[in-house]
Design an enzyme around this catalytic site. Structure first.
Site, PDB file in Angstrom:
ATOM      1  N   LYS A   1      -1.494  -3.317  -8.143  1.00  0.00           N
ATOM      2  CA  LYS A   1      -2.267  -2.086  -7.225  1.00  0.00           C
ATOM      3  C   LYS A   1      -1.330  -0.855  -7.740  1.00  0.00           C
ATOM      4  O   LYS A   1      -1.471   0.154  -7.230  1.00  0.00           O
ATOM      5  CB  LYS A   1      -1.685  -2.500  -5.659  1.00  0.00           C
ATOM      6  CG  LYS A   1      -2.608  -3.530  -5.102  1.00  0.00           C
ATOM      7  CD  LYS A   1      -2.232  -3.624  -3.748  1.00  0.00           C
ATOM      8  CE  LYS A   1      -2.619  -4.949  -3.037  1.00  0.00           C
ATOM      9  NZ  LYS A   1      -4.085  -4.985  -2.866  1.00  0.00           N
TER      10      LYS A   1
ATOM     11  N   GLN B   1       0.772  -1.238   0.057  1.00  0.00           N
ATOM     12  CA  GLN B   1      -0.065  -0.072  -0.086  1.00  0.00           C
ATOM     13  C   GLN B   1       0.781   1.219  -0.169  1.00  0.00           C
ATOM     14  O   GLN B   1       0.185   2.291   0.230  1.00  0.00           O
ATOM     15  CB  GLN B   1      -0.985   0.129   1.224  1.00  0.00           C
ATOM     16  CG  GLN B   1      -1.916  -1.097   1.211  1.00  0.00           C
ATOM     17  CD  GLN B   1      -3.023  -1.133   0.059  1.00  0.00           C
ATOM     18  OE1 GLN B   1      -2.915  -0.039  -0.432  1.00  0.00           O
ATOM     19  NE2 GLN B   1      -3.697  -2.004  -0.266  1.00  0.00           N
TER      20      GLN B   1
ATOM     21  N   CYS C   1      -9.021  -8.381   4.946  1.00  0.00           N
ATOM     22  CA  CYS C   1      -8.086  -9.350   5.173  1.00  0.00           C
ATOM     23  C   CYS C   1      -7.137  -8.838   6.429  1.00  0.00           C
ATOM     24  O   CYS C   1      -5.771  -8.744   6.164  1.00  0.00           O
ATOM     25  CB  CYS C   1      -6.853  -9.510   3.987  1.00  0.00           C
ATOM     26  SG  CYS C   1      -7.905 -10.307   2.638  1.00  0.00           S
TER      27      CYS C   1
HETATM   28  N1  PLP Z   1      -0.276  -6.561   2.086  1.00  0.00           N
HETATM   29  C1  PLP Z   1      -1.128  -5.444   2.156  1.00  0.00           C
HETATM   30  C2  PLP Z   1      -0.818  -4.348   3.006  1.00  0.00           C
HETATM   31  C3  PLP Z   1      -2.200  -5.636   1.275  1.00  0.00           C
HETATM   32  O1  PLP Z   1      -2.907  -4.319   1.280  1.00  0.00           O
HETATM   33  C4  PLP Z   1      -2.360  -6.542   0.291  1.00  0.00           C
HETATM   34  C5  PLP Z   1      -3.441  -6.578  -0.608  1.00  0.00           C
HETATM   35  O2  PLP Z   1      -4.426  -5.828  -0.572  1.00  0.00           O
HETATM   36  C6  PLP Z   1      -1.479  -7.603   0.489  1.00  0.00           C
HETATM   37  C7  PLP Z   1      -0.462  -7.605   1.396  1.00  0.00           C
HETATM   38  C8  PLP Z   1      -1.624  -8.875  -0.600  1.00  0.00           C
HETATM   39  O3  PLP Z   1      -1.352  -8.360  -1.955  1.00  0.00           O
HETATM   40  P1  PLP Z   1      -1.672  -9.279  -3.106  1.00  0.00           P
HETATM   41  O4  PLP Z   1      -3.108  -9.733  -2.923  1.00  0.00           O
HETATM   42  O5  PLP Z   1      -1.586  -8.537  -4.195  1.00  0.00           O
HETATM   43  O6  PLP Z   1      -0.615 -10.381  -2.961  1.00  0.00           O
END
Ligand code: PLP
Length: 406
Positions: free
Chosen positions: A220, A197, A363
């Site tokens: 992202k 982020q 999450c």
């Molecule tokens: N870490 C953070 C702080 C996140 O916001 C996210 C996804 O929203 C992730 C890890 C996981 O990212 P990804 O689903 O692209 O592997």
């Protein structure tokens, strides 16, 4: 900002202009990135690295150029310190596995913080279970910032690694990563920064930050899904065993045993997503053309404006209110009796008005426990969002609340 470059934003949803405020989950893609994917499959697609023929050489060059572009974007010293992954989640799993194999044993400890995404919790829990190690958690203070005094107390000779988010995906607040890293380094402990982020929104310089590892996701950052990176300082990566076995990560394979390739290939078994890496390179250049400082300033303006406007609606609670936010903020609404209006109902009524927000635990269930709620409404911004969209969101939220609270 160059909103017209994003074709998806031109559409209507439920008869209303789309307002896309779910950028923390994934960003939309500019035309140049969409074109890059098409160009790759139309003109130079071939498997990379092992080919002697022309197309394979072109594809290999594009993949390695992208590695260099991304190394430059995050301020890595050398491109071989950038390992391509499927995303932040895979980067953290790779690190938890490889670092864990090399350095973590029974009774050792890993430190994370109380506001982490599940991706920066579960791989470490799995490692701790495998190695009979302990996961320690930096608690949050009343204002939801990390309790740095508690962090200092947690650091000990048993600590093998610290892994924390640069920016919270729920609250949008930035953790004091420089201080976290300095305190860990004083005791010789490496630090991994989850940049999922931060990298989309603010300039990142892994060398200036002095983190040992850094992870982020292309999708992202205006790039396609399925590509991400794990940065590691060479001296750490060179000490870690491979994560997966297969083609490309080997030097020689004999029945007696296998020797492994050099960095970064040792960690990239199998055919990599070379079209994804190429398109990510295009997206990264696009971000650089816009200017990372300008992007950060624009999104900072949007979060501050949104917070100010939301503050005028009765019953709205903004988490970490008044603190500087990077790209995202979370809220809940309470009725006159102090009862929570379910975020799901708000999300559904906003969607009916063309407004895409995310509701739920994002999450980050342990953080939801600390906040004492089942979920929040999260709005998160990208380079293309505007103050006018925030006005439309505020009006839509007021309409939703007039239904829900009547
Ligand atoms: N870490 C953070 C702080 C996140 O916001 C996210 C996804 O929203 C992730 C890890 C996981 O990212 P990804 O689903 O692209 O592997």
């Amino acid at each position: 900002m160059r909103r017209e470059d994003f074709p998806i934003l031109k559409q209507q949803v439920h008869g209303k202009p789309l307002v896309y405020f779910d950028n923390a989950a994934t960003s939309q893609k500019p035309q140049c990135v969409i074109d890059a994917i098409s160009e790759a499959y139309t003109t130079w697609n071939a498997n990379i690295h092992r080919g002697t023929h022309h197309l394979s050489q072109v594809a290999t060059a594009k993949h390695e150029e992208a590695r260099q572009i991304l190394a430059d974007l995050i301020g890595a010293k050398q491109s071989k310190e950038v390992l391509f992954t499927r995303g932040t989640t895979e980067g953290l799993n790779m690190l938890a596995f490889s670092f864990g194999e090399a350095f973590v044993g029974e009774g050792d400890e890993i430190i994370v913080s109380g506001l982490e995404h599940h991706s920066n919790i579960v791989p470490w829990q799995m490692l701790c279970e495998r190695k009979h190690a302990m996961l320690r958690v930096i608690p949050l203070r009343e204002d939801l910032s990390l309790d740095m005094n508690a962090y200092k107390q947690l650091l000990s000779p048993r600590t093998k690694l610290v892994s924390v988010a640069h920016v919270s995906n729920v609250l949008g607040i930035q953790n004091p990563v420089e201080q976290i890293i300095r305190l860990a380094h004083e005791q010789g402990i490496p630090v991994c920064i989850d940049g999922a982020q931060s990298a989309p929104h603010i300039p990142v310089d892994v060398q200036a930050m002095d983190c040992d590892f850094f992870v982020c996701s292309g999708h992202k950052m205006y790039a396609p899904t399925g590509i991400g990176l794990l940065y590691g300082k060479e001296n750490w990566l060179s000490q870690l065993p491979p994560y997966q076995g297969g083609g490309e990560m080997i030097q020689h394979v004999r029945w007696e045993g296998t020797t492994y390739n050099e960095l970064p290939y040792r960690f990239e078994a199998g055919t990599p997503d070379y079209v994804g890496s190429y398109a990510w390179g295009v997206a990264a250049k696009y971000m650089q053309e816009c200017g990372m400082a300008a992007l950060a300033a624009h999104e900072q303006d949007l979060t501050a404006y949104a917070e100010q406007q939301l503050g005028q609606i009765a019953g709205v609670k903004i988490y970490a209110a008044g603190q500087k936010k990077v790209g995202a903020l979370s809220l809940n609404v309470y009725d006159a009796a102090g009862k929570l209006v379910h975020p799901f109902d708000i999300g559904a009524l906003l969607d009916q008005q063309g407004i895409a927000v995310r509701i739920g635990h994002h999450c980050a269930e342990p953080l939801m426990g600390t906040l004492g709620v089942v979920g929040t409404v999260r709005i998160s911004f990208g380079m293309y969002n505007t103050r006018e969209e925030i006005d439309a969101f505020i009006a839509a939220l007021q309409r939703a609340l007039s239904i829900l609270l009547s």
